[in-house]
Write a protein that holds these residues in place. Structure first.
Motif, PDB file in Angstrom:
ATOM      1  N   ILE A 186      49.852  29.506  40.725  1.00  0.00           N
ATOM      2  CA  ILE A 186      50.930  30.493  40.717  1.00  0.00           C
ATOM      3  C   ILE A 186      50.705  31.482  41.858  1.00  0.00           C
ATOM      4  N   PHE A 187      51.788  31.833  42.564  1.00  0.00           N
ATOM      5  CA  PHE A 187      51.698  32.859  43.607  1.00  0.00           C
ATOM      6  C   PHE A 187      51.655  34.243  42.953  1.00  0.00           C
ATOM      7  N   PHE A 188      50.704  35.076  43.377  1.00  0.00           N
ATOM      8  CA  PHE A 188      50.589  36.445  42.875  1.00  0.00           C
ATOM      9  C   PHE A 188      50.575  37.419  44.056  1.00  0.00           C
ATOM     10  N   SER A 189      51.189  38.587  43.867  1.00  0.00           N
ATOM     11  CA  SER A 189      51.071  39.656  44.862  1.00  0.00           C
ATOM     12  C   SER A 189      50.940  40.985  44.130  1.00  0.00           C
ATOM     13  N   LEU A 190      50.244  41.907  44.757  1.00  0.00           N
ATOM     14  CA  LEU A 190      50.055  43.254  44.206  1.00  0.00           C
ATOM     15  C   LEU A 190      50.316  44.263  45.311  1.00  0.00           C
ATOM     16  N   SER A 191      51.259  45.165  45.069  1.00  0.00           N
ATOM     17  CA  SER A 191      51.571  46.238  46.018  1.00  0.00           C
ATOM     18  C   SER A 191      51.357  47.571  45.323  1.00  0.00           C
ATOM     19  N   ALA A 192      50.678  48.473  46.003  1.00  0.00           N
ATOM     20  CA  ALA A 192      50.397  49.799  45.453  1.00  0.00           C
ATOM     21  C   ALA A 192      50.865  50.856  46.434  1.00  0.00           C
ATOM     22  N   ASN A 193      51.759  51.731  45.980  1.00  0.00           N
ATOM     23  CA  ASN A 193      52.304  52.819  46.810  1.00  0.00           C
ATOM     24  C   ASN A 193      52.846  52.302  48.138  1.00  0.00           C
ATOM     25  N   GLY A 194      53.527  51.172  48.073  1.00  0.00           N
ATOM     26  CA  GLY A 194      54.175  50.618  49.260  1.00  0.00           C
ATOM     27  C   GLY A 194      53.285  49.775  50.144  1.00  0.00           C
ATOM     28  N   GLN A 195      52.017  49.653  49.813  1.00  0.00           N
ATOM     29  CA  GLN A 195      51.086  48.857  50.624  1.00  0.00           C
ATOM     30  C   GLN A 195      50.622  47.649  49.830  1.00  0.00           C
ATOM     31  N   GLN A 196      50.696  46.475  50.437  1.00  0.00           N
ATOM     32  CA  GLN A 196      50.311  45.250  49.748  1.00  0.00           C
ATOM     33  C   GLN A 196      48.791  45.106  49.746  1.00  0.00           C
ATOM     34  N   PHE A 198      47.196  42.550  47.602  1.00  0.00           N
ATOM     35  CA  PHE A 198      46.902  41.127  47.408  1.00  0.00           C
ATOM     36  C   PHE A 198      48.143  40.309  47.738  1.00  0.00           C
ATOM     37  N   HIS A 199      47.918  39.187  48.400  1.00  0.00           N
ATOM     38  CA  HIS A 199      48.965  38.191  48.651  1.00  0.00           C
ATOM     39  C   HIS A 199      48.296  36.830  48.458  1.00  0.00           C
ATOM     40  N   LEU A 200      48.381  36.302  47.252  1.00  0.00           N
ATOM     41  CA  LEU A 200      47.610  35.119  46.876  1.00  0.00           C
ATOM     42  C   LEU A 200      48.527  33.905  46.806  1.00  0.00           C
ATOM     43  N   GLU A 201      48.447  33.066  47.842  1.00  0.00           N
ATOM     44  CA  GLU A 201      49.266  31.860  47.873  1.00  0.00           C
ATOM     45  C   GLU A 201      48.746  30.837  46.860  1.00  0.00           C
ATOM     46  N   LYS A 202      49.624  29.909  46.471  1.00  0.00           N
ATOM     47  CA  LYS A 202      49.216  28.835  45.570  1.00  0.00           C
ATOM     48  C   LYS A 202      48.160  27.977  46.265  1.00  0.00           C
ATOM     49  N   GLY A 203      47.254  27.426  45.489  1.00  0.00           N
ATOM     50  CA  GLY A 203      46.215  26.577  46.066  1.00  0.00           C
ATOM     51  C   GLY A 203      45.263  26.086  44.995  1.00  0.00           C
TER      52      GLY A 203
END
Length: 623
Positions: A186-196, A198-203
């Motif tokens: 599953i692709f996951f991303s985490l953004s905090a206060n407008g800044q990314q 984590f950007h975790l591609e599927k794999g």
């Protein structure tokens, strides 16, 4: 007399339940991410504002909900996963009790948007304090978006108990990692206060581990893969050299659910016995798959503590699987084209493996540990194991290395010496603030021997310097900052997202202590300057070690964050045992020590010096 027992109103009952389920923003992150996973999402986004206190939003492209389901989801104990009592013993999803959304809606302002693939329009619901304020159709893509705003707005006492933004953000990152680690497809991303962040591609699982824990693990992971009729185990363990002083990189999952289990941690640690230091913790990401009927996941509100039907079998299986993986890693030959030709001339390589040598090898306890039937769970005591000699070899020589003299404290984690009789030292009736003018003697490059009018004192140079630096740094925190030496070529430091949150929190304290550190993009920092009295060249290593030591202190609630920084740097910058000192250096060290407010012990309670009086010396020789 009127009856006095009555049912609680729903909104009060929901707030009480929220106290069990939603303890902090990270608790809501866990519940909402798990709901998104259960919905079959292929992409999940987490958006945070103000460490979740202002906004916490999860967006997924899962199957969505109908209009009726969207309303029902906020009722207490409303769930799509349990129909009858037997279903409790066949749970394969993450959430099942139906408390999360009801608890969140009781203590926050919630906005839900959801749509199924077969529906032409989605549903928008706005809930505040468990009351539906608005419901209307909305145009959106298939999936669900749920936003939680102003957490604990109606329970100010609970809001006041939340920690700093940096501390709450660390908890959020931890929960995010635990879910993302379990689902690499599953692709996951985490953004905090407008800044990314984590950007975790599927794999693959290994790719996800490297994405989260860092590229340093790419070539240092050993595969664990064992299958039986009762249970399976899969995942990766770090090679012995990846062991750390903290438990940070340890993840256990049972049926893809993150758990905390000191029992299973011990099983893995025992498999590493004699391969790593006793005070170090191995890194691992391990998944146990077994029949849900053999596990009770409903013994704790967070579902992070579970109960196995037969814990001993699971313990032995985990220990055996890890030992088997380590054995394969140790004996599998690798092809190295850069191998030094001189190695080929060594006896171990060039001489034939005779029957005598074969018998000697096969009779060793280490060989039998990995080859005898039913012995995979057994490790000999350290005094019987051949590996002890390797440990002795390294610990004996490591004291003489330049790296140890400059930066590293190889003594292990900082533990308070509770056995020190501080009272006896401080009330001995002798305070050597003025020593007779003399030349000092250094013993074993570790102790400073000085004569006094009443006998001799023996000063431990590292402990003494730790006390001096600790008080110096305390003064710097409350007064004038330590002088900074600007670096001609600033060092760049890249850390994990968890450590980046921690480092941002302590940057003001580091400035007071002479380290000029600035953020430089995603999880990267630039070290522009170091304390003027610290040798340059190892500043990146110094900050990394500082973060590791602060994490080691994390379980000790009596220390503030600032106190942890001071203690860590005092230990790190102190002159190490094994370093030769000049007469001038020894005199300066002794003078500085006895100008301290409390010269007799370090900040951790270890003695800085001990005294032998003349009467005690005479008794030694029968006088």
């Amino acid at each position: 007399m009127p009856d006095i027992i009555q049912l609680l109103p729903d909104h009060i009952a929901n707030q009480i339940a929220a106290g069990e389920v939603i303890q902090r923003p990270a608790s809501a992150v866990k519940e909402l991410l798990e709901n998104a996973v259960d919905a079959g999402a292929a992409e999940i986004q987490l958006i945070i504002q103000d460490a979740g206190k202002q906004l916490l939003q999860v967006i997924d492209n899962g199957k969505g909900m109908s209009e009726t389901d969207a309303r029902m989801a906020f009722e207490r104990h409303a769930t799509s996963k349990i129909r009858e009592i037997d279903d409790l013993f066949r749970i394969k999803t993450m959430g099942f009790r139906g408390e999360a959304l009801a608890s969140i809606a009781a203590v926050a302002q919630v906005e839900l948007k959801t749509k199924r693939a077969e529906d032409t329009a989605g549903t928008y619901i706005e809930i505040e304090n468990s009351v539906v304020k608005k419901q209307e159709p909305v145009a959106m893509a298939t999936g669900t978006s749920i936003a939680m705003k102003n957490l604990f707005f109606n329970v100010p006492a609970r809001r006041n108990f939340l920690k700093s933004n940096a501390a709450e953000m660390r908890h959020i990152v931890d929960e995010f990692i635990r879910v993302a680690m379990a689902y690499p497809d599953i692709f996951f991303s985490l953004s905090a206060n407008g800044q990314q962040m984590f950007h975790l591609e599927k794999g693959t699982l290994k790719q996800r581990i490297v994405q989260i824990l860092g590229n340093q693990y790419n070539a240092k992971l050993v595969t664990v893969q064992e299958h039986t009729d009762y249970m399976n185990i899969r995942g990766f363990i770090g090679k012995p050299e990846t062991a750390k002083k903290t438990r940070g990189d340890q993840y256990f999952f049972v049926n893809n659910r993150f758990i905390k289990s000191a029992y299973l941690n011990h099983a893995v640690a025992s498999a590493f016995q004699e391969m790593i230091a006793a005070d170090s913790f191995p890194a691992y990401v391990l998944f146990i798959d077994l029949d849900p009927s053999q596990v009770d996941v409903n013994v704790h509100p967070t579902k992070q503590e579970i109960k196995f039907e037969d814990e001993k079998i699971v313990y032995a299986f985990v220990q055996s699987a890890v030992k088997h993986a380590l054995a394969q890693f140790s004996i599998t030959p690798t092809l190295d084209f850069d191998l030094d030709p001189g190695i080929q001339q060594l006896d171990a390589v060039s001489k034939p493996f005779t029957e005598q040598r074969k018998n000697e090898a096969s009779s060793s306890s280490l060989y039998q540990t990995f080859t005898q039937k039913y012995a995979a769970h057994k490790i000999d005591p350290s005094h019987k194991s051949e590996l002890k000699h390797w440990k002795d070899f390294y610990t004996a020589d490591s004291q003489l290395t330049d790296e140890r003299n400059k930066m590293t404290d190889e003594r292990g984690p900082m533990t308070v010496n509770t056995g020190t009789d501080v009272q006896a030292l401080s009330t001995s009736g002798y305070h050597p603030s003025t020593l007779p003018d003399q030349d000092f003697t250094q013993l074993h490059n570790t102790y400073i021997v000085a004569a006094t009018n009443k006998g001799i004192i023996l000063i431990h140079q590292q402990n003494a310097h730790e006390r001096i630096l600790f008080e110096r740094y305390q003064q710097a925190m409350s007064g004038t900052a330590v002088a900074t030496q600007r670096s001609l070529f600033p060092a760049t430091l890249q850390v994990s997202p968890q450590d980046a949150v921690m480092l941002n929190e302590i940057i003001p304290d580091l400035h007071q202590l002479g380290y000029h550190v600035e953020p430089f993009g995603k999880n990267t920092f630039v070290i522009q300057g170091t304390p003027a009295d610290v040798e340059q060249g190892n500043e990146s290593f110094a900050i990394e070690l500082l973060l590791e030591q602060i994490k080691h202190f994390s379980s000790d609630v009596k220390f503030s964050k600032r106190e942890k920084v001071i203690r860590s740097l005092a230990q790190q910058h102190s002159v190490k045992a094994g370093r030769s000192l000049t007469q001038k250096e020894m005199k300066q060290l002794v003078d500085d020590l006895f100008q301290c407010r409390q010269p007799n012990v370090t900040a951790l309670g270890n003695p800085t010096y001990t005294e032998l009086k003349k009467e005690e010396l005479e008794k030694l020789f029968g006088k």
